[in-house]
Design a protein around this motif. Structure first.
Motif, PDB file in Angstrom:
ATOM      1  N   UNK A  66      70.813 -13.318  11.977  1.00  0.00           N
ATOM      2  CA  UNK A  66      69.489 -13.647  12.508  1.00  0.00           C
ATOM      3  C   UNK A  66      69.645 -14.267  13.881  1.00  0.00           C
ATOM      4  N   UNK A  67      68.538 -14.285  14.610  1.00  0.00           N
ATOM      5  CA  UNK A  67      68.491 -14.905  15.935  1.00  0.00           C
ATOM      6  C   UNK A  67      67.398 -15.970  15.931  1.00  0.00           C
ATOM      7  N   UNK A  68      67.605 -17.047  16.702  1.00  0.00           N
ATOM      8  CA  UNK A  68      66.571 -18.064  16.828  1.00  0.00           C
ATOM      9  C   UNK A  68      66.469 -18.993  15.633  1.00  0.00           C
ATOM     10  N   UNK A  69      65.457 -19.867  15.657  1.00  0.00           N
ATOM     11  CA  UNK A  69      65.316 -20.877  14.602  1.00  0.00           C
ATOM     12  C   UNK A  69      63.873 -21.359  14.509  1.00  0.00           C
ATOM     13  N   UNK A  70      63.391 -21.503  13.283  1.00  0.00           N
ATOM     14  CA  UNK A  70      62.033 -21.997  13.043  1.00  0.00           C
ATOM     15  C   UNK A  70      61.994 -23.501  12.770  1.00  0.00           C
ATOM     16  N   UNK A  71      63.141 -24.161  12.748  1.00  0.00           N
ATOM     17  CA  UNK A  71      63.174 -25.595  12.501  1.00  0.00           C
ATOM     18  C   UNK A  71      62.710 -26.356  13.739  1.00  0.00           C
ATOM     19  N   UNK A  72      62.393 -27.622  13.547  1.00  0.00           N
ATOM     20  CA  UNK A  72      61.915 -28.441  14.672  1.00  0.00           C
ATOM     21  C   UNK A  72      62.703 -29.736  14.773  1.00  0.00           C
ATOM     22  N   UNK A  73      64.004 -29.671  14.533  1.00  0.00           N
ATOM     23  CA  UNK A  73      64.842 -30.872  14.606  1.00  0.00           C
ATOM     24  C   UNK A  73      64.667 -31.529  15.977  1.00  0.00           C
ATOM     25  N   UNK A  74      64.479 -32.833  15.968  1.00  0.00           N
ATOM     26  CA  UNK A  74      64.050 -33.533  17.180  1.00  0.00           C
ATOM     27  C   UNK A  74      65.091 -33.501  18.292  1.00  0.00           C
ATOM     28  N   UNK A  75      66.351 -33.353  17.954  1.00  0.00           N
ATOM     29  CA  UNK A  75      67.438 -33.446  18.922  1.00  0.00           C
ATOM     30  C   UNK A  75      67.878 -32.091  19.468  1.00  0.00           C
ATOM     31  N   UNK A  76      67.341 -30.997  18.915  1.00  0.00           N
ATOM     32  CA  UNK A  76      67.922 -29.670  19.157  1.00  0.00           C
ATOM     33  C   UNK A  76      67.044 -28.823  20.071  1.00  0.00           C
ATOM     34  N   UNK A  77      67.663 -28.255  21.099  1.00  0.00           N
ATOM     35  CA  UNK A  77      66.946 -27.420  22.062  1.00  0.00           C
ATOM     36  C   UNK A  77      67.030 -25.934  21.739  1.00  0.00           C
ATOM     37  N   UNK A  78      67.745 -25.577  20.681  1.00  0.00           N
ATOM     38  CA  UNK A  78      67.962 -24.156  20.403  1.00  0.00           C
ATOM     39  C   UNK A  78      66.652 -23.372  20.238  1.00  0.00           C
ATOM     40  N   UNK A  79      65.648 -23.875  19.484  1.00  0.00           N
ATOM     41  CA  UNK A  79      64.402 -23.110  19.403  1.00  0.00           C
ATOM     42  C   UNK A  79      63.727 -22.916  20.758  1.00  0.00           C
ATOM     43  N   UNK A  80      63.895 -23.881  21.674  1.00  0.00           N
ATOM     44  CA  UNK A  80      63.342 -23.743  23.021  1.00  0.00           C
ATOM     45  C   UNK A  80      64.059 -22.643  23.792  1.00  0.00           C
ATOM     46  N   UNK A  81      65.344 -22.453  23.482  1.00  0.00           N
ATOM     47  CA  UNK A  81      66.160 -21.474  24.200  1.00  0.00           C
ATOM     48  C   UNK A  81      66.099 -20.107  23.529  1.00  0.00           C
ATOM     49  N   UNK A  82      66.279 -20.102  22.221  1.00  0.00           N
ATOM     50  CA  UNK A  82      66.439 -18.839  21.486  1.00  0.00           C
ATOM     51  C   UNK A  82      65.160 -18.359  20.815  1.00  0.00           C
ATOM     52  N   UNK A  83      64.146 -19.223  20.739  1.00  0.00           N
ATOM     53  CA  UNK A  83      62.884 -18.819  20.137  1.00  0.00           C
ATOM     54  C   UNK A  83      62.884 -18.925  18.626  1.00  0.00           C
ATOM     55  N   UNK A  84      61.856 -18.346  18.009  1.00  0.00           N
ATOM     56  CA  UNK A  84      61.682 -18.385  16.559  1.00  0.00           C
ATOM     57  C   UNK A  84      62.736 -17.533  15.854  1.00  0.00           C
ATOM     58  N   UNK A  85      62.921 -17.820  14.552  1.00  0.00           N
ATOM     59  CA  UNK A  85      63.869 -17.055  13.742  1.00  0.00           C
ATOM     60  C   UNK A  85      63.440 -15.590  13.637  1.00  0.00           C
ATOM     61  N   UNK A  86      64.381 -14.701  13.903  1.00  0.00           N
ATOM     62  CA  UNK A  86      64.175 -13.266  13.711  1.00  0.00           C
ATOM     63  C   UNK A  86      65.339 -12.740  12.880  1.00  0.00           C
ATOM     64  N   UNK A  87      65.077 -12.464  11.605  1.00  0.00           N
ATOM     65  CA  UNK A  87      66.116 -11.952  10.717  1.00  0.00           C
ATOM     66  C   UNK A  87      66.377 -10.474  11.003  1.00  0.00           C
ATOM     67  N   UNK A  88      67.631 -10.081  10.871  1.00  0.00           N
ATOM     68  CA  UNK A  88      67.965  -8.664  10.966  1.00  0.00           C
ATOM     69  C   UNK A  88      67.733  -8.005   9.607  1.00  0.00           C
ATOM     70  N   UNK A  89      67.271  -6.766   9.574  1.00  0.00           N
ATOM     71  CA  UNK A  89      67.124  -6.078   8.288  1.00  0.00           C
ATOM     72  C   UNK A  89      68.452  -6.038   7.537  1.00  0.00           C
ATOM     73  N   UNK A  90      68.387  -6.196   6.225  1.00  0.00           N
ATOM     74  CA  UNK A  90      69.609  -6.264   5.427  1.00  0.00           C
ATOM     75  C   UNK A  90      70.465  -5.012   5.585  1.00  0.00           C
ATOM     76  N   UNK A  91      69.864  -3.838   5.588  1.00  0.00           N
ATOM     77  CA  UNK A  91      70.659  -2.602   5.689  1.00  0.00           C
ATOM     78  C   UNK A  91      71.388  -2.520   7.018  1.00  0.00           C
ATOM     79  N   UNK A  92      70.753  -3.021   8.074  1.00  0.00           N
ATOM     80  CA  UNK A  92      71.412  -3.032   9.391  1.00  0.00           C
ATOM     81  C   UNK A  92      72.649  -3.922   9.362  1.00  0.00           C
TER      82      UNK A  92
END
Length: 435
Positions: free
Chosen positions: A147-173
């Motif tokens: 998956x790419x990104x993250x839907x969490x809102x941890x106060x110390x983490x900038x990853x959602x600001x950089x990578x955006x919301x969680x986007x899961x890859x399809x399982x078959x892929x």
């Protein structure tokens, strides 16, 4: 510059394993276009592409220093073109453009296709069904990003600001990629994402990590599957069931807990409090006897008191984590914690970090001593000096313990699994001999 004029490219990767996967896909596409590609090389090439990290202050500084080093090389005509991509570029592109004009192009985390197009390379990822990913790891293991990104809102983490919301890859892929990796000789998969336990919620409307692990375990040739970057809140029980049900899923869980103080966990927006965190650790150990837990902690979070620091030390002593890392808090622009008063001095942060690691070293040495006299399955990663370097199912490369085996005993092949009797230990490593 047209692709025909580019003969070779040096791709430099900074930061985490997820960044490394991005670089490997980029390298594969460059290589498929007929361009010679090297990774993290000191060789002079026509072009350098730096895949940056922007997670914490030290990582950002390393990225800037690396860009400046290659910018100087370009000024001295040692390279012709310089491109920057990844997290730092995503976050600070405008400022960096003005500061470092030697860079020919700045690209964010989702701009790989645009980068390729700018140098005349096709962004088509799978012509003829081929997996265009060029591995930089030893040939027997690879990281599998689900998956790419993250839907969490941890106060110390900038990853959602950089990578955006969680986007899961399809399982078959994901399974297709895993099968192709296995066909290339990969025997160990590291399952990674910003939050692997969130996998599936966006596209399947339910957590699907357990199901994915079940499916991955059925792929011929994969001897070990290792789980990283799980989140404690809402930890799925079917993941624990999958680990128990399949011998090729390692009894190893990477679960960053960050702290144990209720007040700090609340400020961090970690969902679970201290009591629930302790209960989760106990639950995992009960369901999977002999599991190796790796955690990551933050010390010196804004307002952390000496009492809360001692509470964290007590939690470490009680939990006796097999693997543990700790970071001094770094204030990141745009995060909720950035608005707090970062009132813990660097000296206090470093002192607390040192106390945590000193305690963990004592725990690690005692944990390691338990294995002396036992026989463990060990994969050989390579050799260094007088020793072959191996790992047990309880260890990831570069961040965890190693098993050292004297070369004089027997010729051992990288990527091969051996039964090794443990003959000794120190704080970080085990020593053994092949049966």
């Amino acid at each position: 510059m047209r692709a025909a004029k580019i003969k070779n490219v040096n791709v430099v990767t900074l930061g985490c394993s997820k960044n490394l996967v991005d670089s490997e896909w980029l390298m594969g596409k460059l290589n498929a276009s007929g361009i010679a590609v090297v990774h993290d090389s000191d060789l002079l090439t026509d072009m350098a592409i730096i895949n940056t990290c922007g997670f914490v202050s030290d990582a950002k500084q390393e990225s800037v220093d690396t860009i400046l080093r290659f910018a100087e090389a370009k000024k001295n005509n040692k390279i012709k073109k310089l491109f920057v991509m990844g997290c730092l570029s995503q976050r600070y592109r405008d400022e960096l453009k003005n500061e470092i004009p030697e860079v020919d192009g700045w690209y964010g985390v989702a701009d790989t296709d645009a980068l390729l197009k700018s140098i005349g390379v096709s962004a088509d990822s799978t012509p003829g069904g081929e997996l265009l990913r060029m591995l930089t790891t030893p040939s027997h293991y690879a990281y599998l990003k689900i998956a790419e990104g993250c839907d969490r809102s941890c106060s110390f983490c900038a990853i959602p600001l950089i990578r955006g919301k969680n986007i899961s890859r399809p399982q078959e892929e994901i399974l297709d990629e895993a099968r192709m990796l296995a066909s290339r000789g990969v025997k160990e998969l590291f399952v990674v994402a910003q939050d692997t336990t969130w996998y599936g919620l966006d596209i399947y409307k339910k957590r699907m990590l357990g199901s994915l692990l079940d499916a991955l375990s059925q792929i011929n040739g994969i001897e070990w599957i290792r789980l990283h970057y799980t989140f404690p809140a809402g930890f799925p029980d079917d993941v624990l069931e999958a680990i128990n049900s399949h011998q090729n899923i390692c009894k190893y869980i990477d679960i960053p807990l960050q702290h144990i103080s209720d007040r700090i966990l609340t400020s961090m927006k970690r969902v679970l409090g201290g009591k629930e965190t302790r209960e989760l650790v106990e639950h995992i150990r009960k369901v999977i006897p002999g599991v190796a837990l790796r955690t990551t902690l933050i010390t010196g979070y804004p307002g952390e008191t000496e009492k809360e620091h001692k509470e964290l030390l007590k939690f470490i002593e009680e939990s006796r984590f097999e693997r543990l890392g700790v970071f001094a808090y770094s204030a990141e622009e745009g995060t909720a914690a950035y608005e707090l008063n970062d009132n813990i001095s660097p000296a206090i942060k470093n002192r607390r970090l040192g106390e945590i690691m000193e305690l963990q070293q004592s725990i690690s040495e005692k944990n390691n001593a338990v294995f002396v006299g036992k026989t463990l399955k060990v994969v050989i990663d390579g050799a260094e000096g007088d020793y072959y370097i191996g790992r047990t199912e309880f260890d990831s490369p570069e961040i965890d313990n190693e098993v050292l085996i004297l070369k004089k005993n027997k010729v051992l092949l990288p990527g091969t699994f051996y039964d090794v009797t443990i003959t000794g230990n120190d704080v970080h490593d085990l020593f053994g001999k092949v049966n």
